[in-house]
Design an enzyme around this catalytic site. Structure first.
Site, PDB file in Angstrom:
ATOM      1  N   GLY A 103      -1.912  -8.961   9.762  1.00 56.23           N
ATOM      2  CA  GLY A 103      -2.770  -7.990   9.093  1.00 56.23           C
ATOM      3  C   GLY A 103      -3.500  -7.067  10.046  1.00 56.23           C
ATOM      4  O   GLY A 103      -3.735  -7.398  11.207  1.00 56.23           O
ATOM      5  N   PHE A 128       0.832  -1.193   0.000  1.00 53.90           N
ATOM      6  CA  PHE A 128       0.000   0.000   0.000  1.00 53.90           C
ATOM      7  C   PHE A 128       0.871   1.249   0.000  1.00 53.90           C
ATOM      8  O   PHE A 128       0.929   1.962   0.997  1.00 53.90           O
ATOM      9  CB  PHE A 128      -0.909  -0.014   1.235  1.00 53.90           C
ATOM     10  CG  PHE A 128      -1.648  -1.313   1.420  1.00 53.90           C
ATOM     11  CD1 PHE A 128      -2.772  -1.603   0.651  1.00 53.90           C
ATOM     12  CD2 PHE A 128      -1.214  -2.253   2.353  1.00 53.90           C
ATOM     13  CE1 PHE A 128      -3.452  -2.805   0.813  1.00 53.90           C
ATOM     14  CE2 PHE A 128      -1.896  -3.459   2.521  1.00 53.90           C
ATOM     15  CZ  PHE A 128      -3.016  -3.739   1.750  1.00 53.90           C
ATOM     16  N   SER A 135       7.445  -1.143   1.545  1.00 55.72           N
ATOM     17  CA  SER A 135       8.163  -0.012   2.145  1.00 55.72           C
ATOM     18  C   SER A 135       9.567  -0.427   2.583  1.00 55.72           C
ATOM     19  O   SER A 135      10.498   0.391   2.570  1.00 55.72           O
ATOM     20  CB  SER A 135       7.379   0.556   3.340  1.00 55.72           C
ATOM     21  OG  SER A 135       6.970  -0.465   4.223  1.00 55.72           O
ATOM     22  N   ASP A 169       6.308  -6.303  12.548  1.00 56.83           N
ATOM     23  CA  ASP A 169       4.942  -6.634  12.112  1.00 56.83           C
ATOM     24  C   ASP A 169       4.577  -7.995  12.709  1.00 56.83           C
ATOM     25  O   ASP A 169       5.413  -8.899  12.726  1.00 56.83           O
ATOM     26  CB  ASP A 169       4.879  -6.711  10.564  1.00 56.83           C
ATOM     27  CG  ASP A 169       3.455  -6.579  10.014  1.00 56.83           C
ATOM     28  OD1 ASP A 169       2.548  -7.245  10.538  1.00 56.83           O
ATOM     29  OD2 ASP A 169       3.273  -5.814   9.062  1.00 56.83           O
ATOM     30  N   HIS A 197      -4.140   1.227  12.288  1.00 57.79           N
ATOM     31  CA  HIS A 197      -4.654   2.570  12.069  1.00 57.79           C
ATOM     32  C   HIS A 197      -5.783   2.951  13.024  1.00 57.79           C
ATOM     33  O   HIS A 197      -6.477   3.937  12.790  1.00 57.79           O
ATOM     34  CB  HIS A 197      -5.099   2.742  10.611  1.00 57.79           C
ATOM     35  CG  HIS A 197      -3.947   2.927   9.670  1.00 57.79           C
ATOM     36  ND1 HIS A 197      -2.637   2.918  10.086  1.00 57.79           N
ATOM     37  CD2 HIS A 197      -3.901   3.140   8.326  1.00 57.79           C
ATOM     38  CE1 HIS A 197      -1.847   3.121   9.041  1.00 57.79           C
ATOM     39  NE2 HIS A 197      -2.588   3.244   7.962  1.00 57.79           N
ATOM     40  N   HIS A 222       2.768   7.412   7.557  1.00 56.08           N
ATOM     41  CA  HIS A 222       1.994   7.170   6.335  1.00 56.08           C
ATOM     42  C   HIS A 222       0.504   7.293   6.613  1.00 56.08           C
ATOM     43  O   HIS A 222       0.065   7.166   7.742  1.00 56.08           O
ATOM     44  CB  HIS A 222       2.313   5.770   5.768  1.00 56.08           C
ATOM     45  CG  HIS A 222       1.880   5.621   4.348  1.00 56.08           C
ATOM     46  ND1 HIS A 222       1.209   4.517   3.878  1.00 56.08           N
ATOM     47  CD2 HIS A 222       2.020   6.462   3.285  1.00 56.08           C
ATOM     48  CE1 HIS A 222       0.967   4.687   2.579  1.00 56.08           C
ATOM     49  NE2 HIS A 222       1.446   5.844   2.199  1.00 56.08           N
ATOM     50  N   ASP A 223      -0.249   7.527   5.552  1.00 61.35           N
ATOM     51  CA  ASP A 223      -1.719   7.625   5.619  1.00 61.35           C
ATOM     52  C   ASP A 223      -2.189   8.801   6.469  1.00 61.35           C
ATOM     53  O   ASP A 223      -3.152   8.685   7.235  1.00 61.35           O
ATOM     54  CB  ASP A 223      -2.318   6.295   6.120  1.00 61.35           C
ATOM     55  CG  ASP A 223      -1.897   5.124   5.254  1.00 61.35           C
ATOM     56  OD1 ASP A 223      -2.093   5.201   4.036  1.00 61.35           O
ATOM     57  OD2 ASP A 223      -1.332   4.138   5.790  1.00 61.35           O
ATOM     58  N   ASP A 227       3.550   2.866  10.098  1.00 65.75           N
ATOM     59  CA  ASP A 227       2.584   2.437   9.070  1.00 65.75           C
ATOM     60  C   ASP A 227       1.918   1.130   9.514  1.00 65.75           C
ATOM     61  O   ASP A 227       1.693   0.226   8.724  1.00 65.75           O
ATOM     62  CB  ASP A 227       3.313   2.255   7.728  1.00 65.75           C
ATOM     63  CG  ASP A 227       2.355   2.164   6.545  1.00 65.75           C
ATOM     64  OD1 ASP A 227       1.199   2.601   6.673  1.00 65.75           O
ATOM     65  OD2 ASP A 227       2.786   1.656   5.497  1.00 65.75           O
ATOM     66  N   GLY A 243       4.878  -2.032  10.502  1.00 66.46           N
ATOM     67  CA  GLY A 243       4.006  -2.343   9.369  1.00 66.46           C
ATOM     68  C   GLY A 243       4.825  -2.751   8.156  1.00 66.46           C
ATOM     69  O   GLY A 243       4.927  -2.020   7.172  1.00 66.46           O
TER      70      GLY A 243
HETATM   71  N1  SAH Z   1       4.265  -0.617   4.888  1.00 65.99           N
HETATM   72  C1  SAH Z   1       3.493  -1.585   4.143  1.00 65.99           C
HETATM   73  C2  SAH Z   1       2.019  -1.622   4.517  1.00 65.99           C
HETATM   74  C3  SAH Z   1       1.728  -1.889   5.953  1.00 65.99           C
HETATM   75  S1  SAH Z   1       0.062  -2.413   6.201  1.00 65.99           S
HETATM   76  C4  SAH Z   1       3.655  -1.358   2.644  1.00 65.99           C
HETATM   77  O1  SAH Z   1       4.560  -0.610   2.239  1.00 65.99           O
HETATM   78  O2  SAH Z   1       2.920  -1.913   1.863  1.00 65.99           O
HETATM   79  C5  SAH Z   1      -0.039  -2.446   7.942  1.00 65.99           C
HETATM   80  C6  SAH Z   1       0.673  -3.601   8.594  1.00 65.99           C
HETATM   81  O3  SAH Z   1       0.689  -3.330   9.992  1.00 65.99           O
HETATM   82  C7  SAH Z   1       0.014  -4.972   8.432  1.00 65.99           C
HETATM   83  O4  SAH Z   1       0.908  -5.866   7.833  1.00 65.99           O
HETATM   84  C8  SAH Z   1      -0.330  -5.408   9.866  1.00 65.99           C
HETATM   85  O5  SAH Z   1      -0.088  -6.778  10.122  1.00 65.99           O
HETATM   86  C9  SAH Z   1       0.607  -4.542  10.688  1.00 65.99           C
HETATM   87  N2  SAH Z   1       0.116  -4.265  12.039  1.00 65.99           N
HETATM   88  C10 SAH Z   1      -1.068  -3.720  12.391  1.00 65.99           C
HETATM   89  N3  SAH Z   1      -1.150  -3.583  13.724  1.00 65.99           N
HETATM   90  C11 SAH Z   1       0.032  -4.066  14.224  1.00 65.99           C
HETATM   91  C12 SAH Z   1       0.555  -4.208  15.544  1.00 65.99           C
HETATM   92  N4  SAH Z   1      -0.138  -3.795  16.612  1.00 65.99           N
HETATM   93  N5  SAH Z   1       1.780  -4.745  15.693  1.00 65.99           N
HETATM   94  C13 SAH Z   1       2.492  -5.159  14.621  1.00 65.99           C
HETATM   95  N6  SAH Z   1       2.043  -5.035  13.352  1.00 65.99           N
HETATM   96  C14 SAH Z   1       0.832  -4.503  13.159  1.00 65.99           C
HETATM   97 MG    MG Z   2       0.040   2.821   4.906  1.00 62.14          MG
END
Ligand code: SAH
Ligand code: MG
Length: 220
Positions: free
Chosen positions: A87, A32, A64, A83, A156, A181-182, A153, A58
């Site tokens: 998800g 993303f 990323s 991570d 959210h 991000h976002d 990232d 993330g």
């Molecule tokens: N940076 C990535 C997108 C990240 S999506 C890119 O470039 O595409 C968000 C990620 O955060 C997901 O894989 C999810 O598993 C992770 N995530 C969400 N909450 C989390 C948490 N509390 N601890 C660890 N990872 C988490």
């Molecule tokens: Mg993002």
């Protein structure tokens, strides 16, 4: 004549140092992040990586991590990518941002770790990117190392985003870079938690260095 007091130099980010092949790998990786945002992240990492380890929350399928990892390789730095690889809410089976190919058929649960490993292997970045598989709050509770760059990232929700900033932001070196991000100032464009983290960081005295799309880079 008395020499003028020098202004603190504004941090202008260095130009990107990614081969066409690496850029293509990053574009093709599941994830993303539009390329313009990824390249800004990469440039921030080039500015930071020689000063100490970098950390992202993330990692997902490694998109990323390519942008950050290419900078780590260039500067003899390192990226820790945190991570749990299960998800976020919106990635779960049945949700809007679920990619069925990232679901483990054996368990029916999301598992982005095999994709993350393959992405980093294909980009020849395994020496510069270290995956930490776990929940960010649990990792941050044990984290003791100063960071040159923190990229947020992960989850959210307000709690998740705030906890990531509180848990790892305190380890950001003076002069270190915070990328978020976002960030959507207008609620019509997306969730507000990353934006609130951004506002909190400004309130804490960090200042904005660069922005592209929903990516913000601040300096401590
Ligand atoms: N940076 C990535 C997108 C990240 S999506 C890119 O470039 O595409 C968000 C990620 O955060 C997901 O894989 C999810 O598993 C992770 N995530 C969400 N909450 C989390 C948490 N509390 N601890 C660890 N990872 C988490
Ligand atoms: Mg993002």
């Amino acid at each position: 004549m008395v020499a003028p007091v020098p202004e603190p130099t504004p941090l202008s980010l260095p130009p990107a140092l990614m081969s066409a092949a690496d850029r293509e790998r990053a574009r093709d990786a599941r994830g993303f992040m539009p390329e313009a945002e990824g390249l800004l992240l990469h440039r921030a990492a080039l500015a930071a990586a020689a000063r100490g380890p970098m950390l992202e929350i993330g990692g997902y399928c490694g998109k990323s991590a390519i942008y950050l990892g290419c900078a780590a390789r260039e500067r003899d730095g390192v990226l820790f990518s945190v991570d749990h690889h299960r998800g976020s809410e919106e990635n779960q089976p049945g949700q809007l941002y679920c990619d069925p190919e990232v679901v483990d058929p054996r368990s029916g649960r999301l598992d982005s770790l095999p994709h993350f490993r393959r992405t980093l292997e294909a980009a020849a970045l395994e020496e510069w990117v270290i995956a930490i598989v776990g929940t960010s709050t649990l990792v941050s509770a044990h984290w003791r190392t100063a960071l040159s760059l923190l990229f947020i990232d992960g989850g959210h929700t307000e709690e998740a985003a705030e906890a990531d900033y509180a848990g790892f932001g305190r380890h950001l070196d003076s002069g270190g870079l915070l990328a978020i991000h976002d960030v959507f100032p207008d609620p019509a464009d997306g969730g507000q938690a990353p934006y609130h983290v951004y506002l909190r960081a400004l309130d804490d005295g960090l200042h904005e260095v660069a922005a592209t799309g929903s990516m913000r880079v601040l300096r401590r």
